[in-house]
Design a protein around this motif. Structure first.
Motif, PDB file in Angstrom:
ATOM      1  N   LEU A  82       0.832  -1.210   0.000  1.00  0.00           N
ATOM      2  CA  LEU A  82       0.000   0.000   0.000  1.00  0.00           C
ATOM      3  C   LEU A  82       0.864   1.257   0.000  1.00  0.00           C
ATOM      4  N   ASP A  86      -3.034   5.295   0.710  1.00  0.00           N
ATOM      5  CA  ASP A  86      -3.964   4.178   0.893  1.00  0.00           C
ATOM      6  C   ASP A  86      -4.070   3.793   2.369  1.00  0.00           C
ATOM      7  N   ARG A  89      -6.288   6.235   4.220  1.00  0.00           N
ATOM      8  CA  ARG A  89      -7.715   5.991   3.979  1.00  0.00           C
ATOM      9  C   ARG A  89      -8.218   4.782   4.758  1.00  0.00           C
TER      10      ARG A  89
END
Length: 175
Positions: A82, A86, A89
């Motif tokens: 990731l 990312d 989030r």
């Protein structure tokens, strides 16, 4: 003095006034009044989250891991590669906070960065063996907490609650 200023002054004086003699007002404990079954669902979710996070922080403290660090390592374990954005989030943390966490975990040898194979400016993060060992130690403790959370639930009730919580996130994600 304008009306707004006068009203603000009165409100400030009311807030700062000492409680009248014999006043028995007290803050209800969790589970009482609006902090119990009569409370707003959003408040009850927030109250439960705060209690779980505090317990988790205390549980992980001697391992030198915070609750947000645990969340970051958990997501990197589940979804290797990731980007920091990312991770932010997925963990409900700001990109700035994730940046600090990633730097600290990298410094401690728990994660490693590699450039994205196609988009070289995107940095991908993965757990190192040291990070996986640390995460496993954390996870054992957190599993005990999760067992405590579900101790009064049968499997059907736990499934219903998990489905309900996931559904809330799915339903409200666009708001």
């Amino acid at each position: 003095m304008t009306r707004k200023t006068a009203a603000s002054t009165r409100l400030k004086n009311v807030r700062n006034a000492p409680a009248p003699a014999g006043d028995t007002t007290r803050v209800p404990a969790p589970g009482e009044g609006k902090r119990g079954e009569q409370g707003y669902l959003g408040y009850l979710l927030r109250q439960a989250h705060a209690a779980v996070r505090l317990t988790m922080e205390r549980t992980l403290a001697d391992l030198g891991v915070t609750s947000p660090q645990f969340a970051v390592m958990t997501m990197l374990n589940a979804y290797p590669g990731l980007s920091g954005a990312d991770v932010a989030r997925l963990t409900f943390l700001t990109p700035q906070t994730v940046g600090v966490i990633i730097r600290n975990l990298e410094r401690d040898g728990a994660i490693v960065m590699t450039p994205h194979p196609v988009h070289g400016r995107i940095l991908q993060w993965t757990l190192t063996p040291r990070g996986a060992t640390l995460l496993n130690a954390c996870r054992q403790r957190v599993l005990e907490l999760e067992k405590r959370l579900a101790r009064d639930l049968d499997s059907k009730a736990e499934t219903t609650i998990r489905r309900w919580l996931a559904g809330i996130a799915k339903d409200l994600q666009g708001d």
